[in-house]
Each structure stands twice: as C-alpha cells, then as structure tokens.
Design a protein around this motif. Sequence first.
Motif, PDB file in Angstrom:
ATOM      1  N   LEU A  14       0.835  -1.196   0.000  1.00  0.00           N
ATOM      2  CA  LEU A  14       0.000   0.000   0.000  1.00  0.00           C
ATOM      3  C   LEU A  14       0.867   1.242   0.000  1.00  0.00           C
ATOM      4  CD1 LEU A  14      -2.702  -1.053   2.588  1.00  0.00           C
ATOM      5  CD2 LEU A  14      -2.848  -1.142   0.096  1.00  0.00           C
ATOM      6  N   LEU A  15       0.460   2.226  -0.787  1.00  0.00           N
ATOM      7  CA  LEU A  15       1.184   3.489  -0.878  1.00  0.00           C
ATOM      8  C   LEU A  15       0.559   4.498   0.073  1.00  0.00           C
ATOM      9  CD1 LEU A  15       1.415   3.701  -4.766  1.00  0.00           C
ATOM     10  CD2 LEU A  15       3.135   2.844  -3.165  1.00  0.00           C
ATOM     11  N   PRO A  16       1.368   5.280   0.800  1.00  0.00           N
ATOM     12  CA  PRO A  16       0.821   6.290   1.700  1.00  0.00           C
ATOM     13  C   PRO A  16       0.030   7.335   0.926  1.00  0.00           C
ATOM     14  CG  PRO A  16       3.189   6.015   2.054  1.00  0.00           C
ATOM     15  CD  PRO A  16       2.826   5.231   0.834  1.00  0.00           C
ATOM     16  N   ASN A  17      -1.022   7.825   1.543  1.00  0.00           N
ATOM     17  CA  ASN A  17      -1.865   8.851   0.963  1.00  0.00           C
ATOM     18  C   ASN A  17      -1.389  10.197   1.502  1.00  0.00           C
ATOM     19  OD1 ASN A  17      -4.143  10.735   0.768  1.00  0.00           O
ATOM     20  ND2 ASN A  17      -5.292   8.964   0.033  1.00  0.00           N
ATOM     21  N   LEU A  23      -4.326   6.631   5.681  1.00  0.00           N
ATOM     22  CA  LEU A  23      -4.806   5.763   4.612  1.00  0.00           C
ATOM     23  C   LEU A  23      -3.668   5.307   3.722  1.00  0.00           C
ATOM     24  CD1 LEU A  23      -8.005   7.626   3.348  1.00  0.00           C
ATOM     25  CD2 LEU A  23      -7.835   5.836   5.082  1.00  0.00           C
ATOM     26  N   GLY A  24      -3.809   4.087   3.221  1.00  0.00           N
ATOM     27  CA  GLY A  24      -2.887   3.570   2.223  1.00  0.00           C
ATOM     28  C   GLY A  24      -3.687   3.134   1.020  1.00  0.00           C
ATOM     29  N   THR A  25      -3.175   3.412  -0.169  1.00  0.00           N
ATOM     30  CA  THR A  25      -3.871   3.076  -1.402  1.00  0.00           C
ATOM     31  C   THR A  25      -3.143   1.958  -2.132  1.00  0.00           C
ATOM     32  OG1 THR A  25      -4.614   5.357  -1.589  1.00  0.00           O
ATOM     33  CG2 THR A  25      -4.760   4.020  -3.572  1.00  0.00           C
ATOM     34  N   CYS A  26      -3.896   0.993  -2.586  1.00  0.00           N
ATOM     35  CA  CYS A  26      -3.334  -0.111  -3.350  1.00  0.00           C
ATOM     36  C   CYS A  26      -3.091   0.350  -4.787  1.00  0.00           C
ATOM     37  CB  CYS A  26      -4.284  -1.295  -3.336  1.00  0.00           C
ATOM     38  SG  CYS A  26      -3.716  -2.654  -4.370  1.00  0.00           S
ATOM     39  N   PRO A  27      -1.842   0.297  -5.272  1.00  0.00           N
ATOM     40  CA  PRO A  27      -1.560   0.744  -6.635  1.00  0.00           C
ATOM     41  C   PRO A  27      -2.141  -0.181  -7.698  1.00  0.00           C
ATOM     42  CG  PRO A  27       0.400  -0.230  -5.694  1.00  0.00           C
ATOM     43  CD  PRO A  27      -0.636  -0.182  -4.590  1.00  0.00           C
ATOM     44  N   GLY A  28      -2.441  -1.402  -7.352  1.00  0.00           N
ATOM     45  CA  GLY A  28      -2.973  -2.349  -8.327  1.00  0.00           C
ATOM     46  C   GLY A  28      -4.469  -2.274  -8.507  1.00  0.00           C
ATOM     47  N   HIS A  29      -5.186  -1.804  -7.493  1.00  0.00           N
ATOM     48  CA  HIS A  29      -6.637  -1.840  -7.546  1.00  0.00           C
ATOM     49  C   HIS A  29      -7.298  -0.507  -7.228  1.00  0.00           C
ATOM     50  CE1 HIS A  29      -5.197  -5.900  -6.400  1.00  0.00           C
ATOM     51  NE2 HIS A  29      -5.914  -6.186  -7.458  1.00  0.00           N
ATOM     52  N   GLY A  30      -6.564   0.427  -6.641  1.00  0.00           N
ATOM     53  CA  GLY A  30      -7.134   1.712  -6.286  1.00  0.00           C
ATOM     54  C   GLY A  30      -7.943   1.694  -5.005  1.00  0.00           C
ATOM     55  N   LEU A  31      -7.856   0.606  -4.245  1.00  0.00           N
ATOM     56  CA  LEU A  31      -8.568   0.525  -2.982  1.00  0.00           C
ATOM     57  C   LEU A  31      -7.786   1.265  -1.911  1.00  0.00           C
ATOM     58  CD1 LEU A  31      -9.444  -3.274  -3.045  1.00  0.00           C
ATOM     59  CD2 LEU A  31     -10.900  -1.379  -3.717  1.00  0.00           C
ATOM     60  N   ALA A  32      -8.493   1.910  -0.999  1.00  0.00           N
ATOM     61  CA  ALA A  32      -7.837   2.619   0.094  1.00  0.00           C
ATOM     62  C   ALA A  32      -8.220   1.968   1.414  1.00  0.00           C
ATOM     63  CB  ALA A  32      -8.220   4.087   0.093  1.00  0.00           C
ATOM     64  N   PHE A  33      -7.233   1.765   2.255  1.00  0.00           N
ATOM     65  CA  PHE A  33      -7.435   1.121   3.542  1.00  0.00           C
ATOM     66  C   PHE A  33      -6.906   2.008   4.663  1.00  0.00           C
ATOM     67  CE2 PHE A  33      -7.082  -2.271   0.458  1.00  0.00           C
ATOM     68  CZ  PHE A  33      -8.078  -3.150   0.829  1.00  0.00           C
ATOM     69  N   ASN A  34      -7.571   1.936   5.807  1.00  0.00           N
ATOM     70  CA  ASN A  34      -7.075   2.587   7.001  1.00  0.00           C
ATOM     71  C   ASN A  34      -5.947   1.716   7.538  1.00  0.00           C
ATOM     72  OD1 ASN A  34      -6.839   3.031   9.938  1.00  0.00           O
ATOM     73  ND2 ASN A  34      -8.551   4.428   9.637  1.00  0.00           N
ATOM     74  N   PHE A  35      -4.744   2.286   7.672  1.00  0.00           N
ATOM     75  CA  PHE A  35      -3.590   1.514   8.145  1.00  0.00           C
ATOM     76  C   PHE A  35      -3.825   0.934   9.539  1.00  0.00           C
ATOM     77  CE2 PHE A  35      -0.712   4.145   5.271  1.00  0.00           C
ATOM     78  CZ  PHE A  35      -0.417   3.087   4.436  1.00  0.00           C
ATOM     79  N   LYS A  36      -4.519   1.676  10.388  1.00  0.00           N
ATOM     80  CA  LYS A  36      -4.693   1.274  11.782  1.00  0.00           C
ATOM     81  C   LYS A  36      -5.721   0.161  11.945  1.00  0.00           C
ATOM     82  CE  LYS A  36      -4.215   3.926  15.874  1.00  0.00           C
ATOM     83  NZ  LYS A  36      -4.472   5.188  16.557  1.00  0.00           N
TER      84      LYS A  36
END
Length: 52
Positions: A14-17, A23-36
């Motif tokens: 995941l790439l930092p936002n 939030l981290g964003t998946c470069p392959g799918h564009g999904l964003a996740f809360n790191f915590k």
Amino acid sequence: MLPGNICPHKGYKLLPNTKHPNLGTCPGHGLAFNFKTGQLCRRKEFTQLDFS
C-alpha cells in the motif's frame, strides 16, 4: 490492522496517501485502507485492470 501495509486482495504494498496519512492506497486496484484498522475506506473506478 494490515500487517506490513499489504493489500489483503493480491498482496500489493500500500502506498501512503499524502492528503490522509492514516490511509494507504493499493496501486494495483485503487482501494484505500485505514492503516490502523484495516478497514476499506473508499473505492476508485476500475478500468482495464488485470486481476490475474
């Protein structure tokens, strides 16, 4: 929590936002996740992605 900040779908790092540091964003799918919490936060439009 997301161990190693890895996307749970395909294992992309995941790439930092820059606007939302929790939030981290998946470069392959564009999904964003809360790191915590690991919770999916938003979803971008998918266009011509290779999920193989």
